[in-house]
Design an enzyme around this catalytic site. Structure first.
Site, PDB file in Angstrom:
ATOM      1  N   SER A 192       1.788 -41.933 103.271  1.00 20.07           N
ATOM      2  CA  SER A 192       2.997 -42.072 102.466  1.00 20.07           C
ATOM      3  C   SER A 192       3.861 -43.227 102.992  1.00 20.07           C
ATOM      4  O   SER A 192       3.383 -44.357 103.043  1.00 20.07           O
ATOM      5  CB  SER A 192       3.752 -40.735 102.456  1.00 20.07           C
ATOM      6  OG  SER A 192       4.750 -40.714 101.470  1.00 20.07           O
ATOM      7  N   ASP A 323      -0.585 -38.306  91.495  1.00 20.37           N
ATOM      8  CA  ASP A 323       0.466 -38.250  92.516  1.00 20.37           C
ATOM      9  C   ASP A 323       1.809 -38.563  91.863  1.00 20.37           C
ATOM     10  O   ASP A 323       2.019 -39.659  91.339  1.00 20.37           O
ATOM     11  CB  ASP A 323       0.153 -39.267  93.623  1.00 20.37           C
ATOM     12  CG  ASP A 323       1.098 -39.198  94.798  1.00 20.37           C
ATOM     13  OD1 ASP A 323       2.198 -38.637  94.661  1.00 20.37           O
ATOM     14  OD2 ASP A 323       0.733 -39.715  95.865  1.00 20.37           O
ATOM     15  N   HIS A 352       0.274 -35.533  96.041  1.00 19.93           N
ATOM     16  CA  HIS A 352       0.795 -36.314  97.165  1.00 19.93           C
ATOM     17  C   HIS A 352       0.452 -35.610  98.474  1.00 19.93           C
ATOM     18  O   HIS A 352       0.980 -34.529  98.771  1.00 19.93           O
ATOM     19  CB  HIS A 352       2.305 -36.499  97.040  1.00 19.93           C
ATOM     20  CG  HIS A 352       2.859 -37.500  98.009  1.00 19.93           C
ATOM     21  ND1 HIS A 352       2.602 -38.850  97.908  1.00 19.93           N
ATOM     22  CD2 HIS A 352       3.627 -37.350  99.121  1.00 19.93           C
ATOM     23  CE1 HIS A 352       3.200 -39.489  98.895  1.00 19.93           C
ATOM     24  NE2 HIS A 352       3.823 -38.599  99.649  1.00 19.93           N
TER      25      HIS A 352
END
Length: 378
Positions: A192, A323, A352
Site C-alpha cells: 500500500s 481494490d 486491498h
C-alpha cells in the site's frame, strides 16, 4: 476459473531486461523469470487467485483482512529482534529483524526489507506471514521489517511524520543495511503506501539502486486517485479504513506533542487535533511539512507513477482489480508495457491487501512474492 486468472503485463520477451548472465544459464531476462520461475503468476494451470467462497468481493476481502490484522497462527508466529535507526533530522525508524535460524546468520545471506502501509507495522498478520515464509524458504532470507516513524511503538524523536512520498527514511535504511551486510543481496517488498514509497524510491535511484529487485503490493501509483477513493464516504471507509488509519495517526500525533514544531511550517495545531478524515490531516500537516503549495501538488509530487519510467531494478507490482482503496484507474498500465525492467500482475479479485483464497482463508500473494524474489537472487 477464467474470471480468476492472473494477467501479467510486461514488455515482450525480446525486449525484456537482462537480470543475469551465467555459463550454466546463459542470458536470463525478467521475462524468463516471470514465465519460467513464477508459476503462480504465469502458468496456465496455476496462475489463478480463486477467492474464498464467502469472501468473493473486494469489499469482503478488504474488511476480513483488516479485521484479522493482529491474528496469530502457525504461519505468522515470528519473534523479532529490534534495531533503532536515527535519521539525519533526528527522527527514528525501527527495524524488526527475523531469521529462521539465528545461529546461522552470515554475511552473504540474502536480506528482504518489508515496508507496511500507512499506520501499519511489523505486527500486521500479512507481514508476519511473509516474513516467516521468506525466512523459511529455500533462499533463507534474513528479514527486516521497516517500521515508519511512530509506528510499532517506535520512539517519536522528531516532529516530522512520514508521508506517502517521503522516501528519505527508506533510503537511509537501505544504506545502513547495505553497509552492515555488504555481500548480501537486498530485495524489498512494500505494501500500500509502503509500496508507493518503495516504487518512488527505486525510480528516484535509477541505476544507483542497490536493491536486487522489488515487489509492490496494492501500490497507489496515483495518490490523488487513491486519496479520492479512501476519502469517499461509504461503508468501508467510514467504518473500517478511516477509523483504523486515523486512530493510528492521531495516536502518533499525541505522542509527539512534547516536541518542538518548526514555526516555518505554520501549522494549525487545533485543526490537526480535530481532523476526522485522512484528507483533513494531509491538507494541514503533510502538505505544509513537505513544503507543497496545495493538496493537489502534494498528491502529484508524492505519486510513484511519475517515476515508473525511471526504474532500472527488476520490479513486480501486484494489484487487484476490485481494490477500492487503490483502484485500477490509478495504475499506469501503459508504462509496464514500455519499461523492460518492470512487470504488473493484475488480479481480478483480492481487494486491498486481502487476496484470500481457500478454506480457511490463506494469503495468495505470499507464494508469488517468494517465487519472484528467490528467482531474481538465485
Amino acid at each position: 476459473m477464467e474470471g480468476c486468472r492472473i494477467k501479467v503485463l510486461s514488455t515482450e520477451a525480446k525486449a525484456s531486461a537482462i537480470v543475469r548472465q551465467t555459463k550454466s544459464e546463459g542470458v536470463v531476462t525478467l521475462y524468463d523469470i516471470l514465465h519460467k520461475e513464477c508459476p503462480s503468476l504465469t502458468d496456465p494451470q496455476t496462475a489463478l487467485m480463486v477467492p474464498t467462497p464467502y469472501l468473493a468481493t473486494g469489499l469482503l476481502q478488504t474488511i476480513y483482512a483488516t479485521l484479522r490484522v493482529r491474528r496469530r497462527d502457525s504461519l505468522s508466529d515470528v519473534e523479532y529482534d529490534r534495531e533503532l535507526l536515527v535519521m539525519a533530522d533526528g527522527g527514528t525508524v525501527s527495524l524488526d529483524w527475523f531469521s529462521a535460524d539465528k545461529d546461522d546468520q552470515n554475511q552473504i545471506q540474502p536480506i528482504a526489507l518489508i515496508m507496511s502501509g500507512v499506520g501499519g507495522s511489523s505486527q500486521e498478520h500479512h507481514i508476519r506471514v511473509l516474513a516467516k515464509s521468506l525466512a523459511c524458504s529455500a533462499a533463507g532470507f534474513r528479514v527486516a521489517v521497516v517500521n515508519h516513524r511512530g509506528t510499532a511503538r517506535t520512539p517519536i524523536t522528531s516532529s516530522r511524520p512520514y508521508d506517502s512520498g517521503f522516501t528519505e527514511d527508506f533510503r537511509t535504511t537501505v544504506k545502513h543495511v547495505k553497509a552492515l551486510y555488504s555481500s548480501s543481496k537486498l530485495v524489498a517488498i512494500g505494501f500500500s503506501m509502503g509500496a508507493n514509497i518503495l516504487t518512488k524510491y527505486i525510480g528516484e535511484e535509477g541505476t544507483r539502486c542497490p536493491l536486487a529487485c522489488a515487489v509492490a503490493v496494492c501500490c497507489p501509483f496515483d495518490i490523488k486517485v487513491s486519496s479520492a477513493a479512501i476519502n469517499e464516504s461509504n461503508l468501508l471507509n467510514d467504518h473500517v479504513i478511516q477509523p483504523a488509519v486515523m486512530s493510528t495517526l492521531m495516536r502518533a500525533i499525541r505522542r509527539a506533542s512534547h516536541l518542538q514544531v518548526d514555526p516555518a511550517w505554520n501549522l494549525d495545531i487545533e485543526r490537526i487535533q480535530q481532523a476526522q478524515r485522512l484528507s483533513e490531516l494531509e491538507s494541514e500537516l503533510m502538505v505544509k511539512i513537505s513544503g507543497h503549495r496545495s493538496l493537489d501538488e502534494y498528491y502529484e509530487q508524492s505519486s510513484s507513477a511519475n517515476l515508473v519510467d525511471n526504474i532500472q531494478t527488476p520490479f513486480l507490482a501486484i494489484n487487484a482489480l476490485d481494490d477500492r482503496i487503490t483502484p485500477p484507474q490509478g495504475i499506469p498500465t501503459d508504462k509496464f508495457m514500455a519499461n523492460p525492467n518492470i512487470s504488473l500482475a493484475l488480479v481480478p479479485h483480492g481487494g486491498h491487501l486481502g487476496f484470500l483464497t481457500g478454506i480457511p482463508p490463506r494469503i495468495w500473494f505470499i507464494k508469488p512474492i517468494e517465487e519472484f524474489v528467490s528467482a531474481i537472487i538465485r
